[in-house]
Design an enzyme around this catalytic site. Structure first.
Site, short mmCIF file in Angstrom:
data_model
loop_
_atom_site.label_atom_id
_atom_site.label_comp_id
_atom_site.label_asym_id
_atom_site.label_seq_id
_atom_site.Cartn_x
_atom_site.Cartn_y
_atom_site.Cartn_z
CD GLN A 13 -2.86 -1.08 2.41
OE1 GLN A 13 -2.65 -0.32 3.35
NE2 GLN A 13 -3.85 -1.94 2.42
CE LYS A 14 4.41 2.17 4.39
NZ LYS A 14 3.81 0.97 4.94
CB VAL A 15 4.86 6.19 -2.27
CG1 VAL A 15 4.93 7.07 -3.52
CG2 VAL A 15 4.46 7.03 -1.05
#
Length: 378
Positions: free
Chosen positions: A185-187
């Site tokens: 879910q990170k950048v």
């Protein structure tokens, strides 16, 4: 009543990401020292973050663990860490037998409060972990000055802050080491899990490389042979993960721009909602907006953050309370229960993370803003 507008999920892997993974599989060099795909990813990451060295590892938590181990954190040591963050910022301190010392955060950025840090430094302080929370930059000028005066190294936890910068410089190069997360879910992601340690110190980089692979390294006078110089870990990133990470990294600027554009769009539509405090971007910084976090100001007969979140979720808007349990109040750190950190404790009851990721269109954002407005006004 559920929403009639279905919001897309994040992450969303592109055809290029999938093809990169397939190519790495077909190359049949999946892991090992000197893996060319892993090294390409490390070089790209180091260049974009303006540091000399990037060492790819298996998770963001592993990155924090290895960074602290490289600093020789161990039993009897103390490491200062914010109470308002994900547990992965603090659990590696305990892995090493050291004691986490929880600090308060600022009410505007929700990042580590320099005054709180200064009050907690002792002769046992071995490191300070600074978290650039939600993609907003911490006050590195003040924190660096405090660390320098105390002779204590700084570790930047930038798990949520790829794309964040201060004065035109990417975060990650202000401390002694920095830790990246590539969780799904990170950048950007490397296909589910992944991380990296960044540093300008060649000694730290060499030790992290050794520690991520069982403490092993080549023997100087015996070509082709390796042995364990110290007890290490199995924290390697695979070639497949690195290939996905490298593909996603090529769109890092595009993804951050989309997050910032979506954040600005939401802020414009929510600016006049009474009792809703919008995220801040400190002067001279670039906020990556990994999370668009708002504060439900209590009082005035308005619903609480928990009530607003429940209402929005019932309407199909995936809103989350943002760190509703400060680390020092959780069972894993029960010995710290008596610590008083008023800002972190207050924010735990007031913060909400609204959807704002790059896959959302203006239609989606209009829907989110309209539902938030309804939830606040009744």
């Amino acid at each position: 009543m559920s929403s009639s507008v279905e919001l897309p999920r994040w992450p969303q892997l592109s055809d290029d990401d999938v093809e990169a993974a397939v190519a790495a599989l077909r190359a049949n060099r999946l892991v090992g020292l000197g893996n060319p795909v892993v090294e390409q990813f490390e070089s790209a990451l180091a260049e974009s973050q303006a540091v000399e060295h990037a060492v790819a590892v298996s998770t963001g938590t592993a990155a924090v663990h290895l960074a602290l181990h490289a600093l020789d954190v161990g039993p009897g040591d103390e490491v200062i860490v914010p109470a308002h963050t994900f547990i992965g910022s603090a659990s590696p301190i305990a892995y090493l037998g050291a004691r986490p010392v929880f600090a308060d955060v600022t009410p505007d950025t929700h990042c580590l409060d320099p005054d709180s840090v200064k009050s907690l430094i002792t002769e046992r302080t071995k490191a300070i972990v600074v978290v650039h929370i939600n993609g907003v930059a911490a006050d590195m000028a003040s924190l660096s000055a405090i660390a320098t005066d105390a002779g204590v190294p700084l570790v930047e936890d930038m798990a949520q802050a790829l794309g964040t910068s201060i004065g035109g410089r990417p975060v990650g190069g202000f401390g002694d080491l920095a830790c990246v997360s590539l969780f799904e879910q990170k950048v950007i992601t490397s296909g589910g899990e992944g991380g990296a340690v960044l540093t300008n110190n060649p000694g730290y980089a060499e030790r992290v490389r050794r520690l991520r692979s069982h403490g092993e390294g080549p023997i100087a006078d015996r070509p082709g042979l390796i042995w364990a110089y110290e007890v290490g870990y199995n924290y390697r990133l695979t070639a497949v993960q690195a290939a996905v990470g490298l593909s996603q990294h090529g769109r890092l600027g595009e993804m951050v721009e989309a997050r910032r554009r979506n954040a600005a769009y939401l802020s414009e539509r929510l600016a006049d909602v009474e009792g809703l405090e919008l995220p801040v971007e400190p002067e001279g910084t670039v906020h990556a907006f990994w999370k668009y976090v708002v504060r439900a100001v209590p009082g005035g007969g308005r619903p609480t953050a928990a009530e607003i979140a429940a209402t929005l979720r019932s309407r199909g808007v995936p809103v989350l309370l943002r760190y509703p349990f400060p680390l020092h109040k959780q069972p894993a750190f029960a010995e710290h229960q008596s610590v008083s950190l008023p800002v972190a404790e207050r924010l735990s009851q007031e913060l909400l993370a609204l959807p704002s990721h790059p896959a959302l269109t203006e239609r989606h954002l209009d829907h989110v803003a309209a539902e938030v407005r309804k939830a606040f006004t009744g």
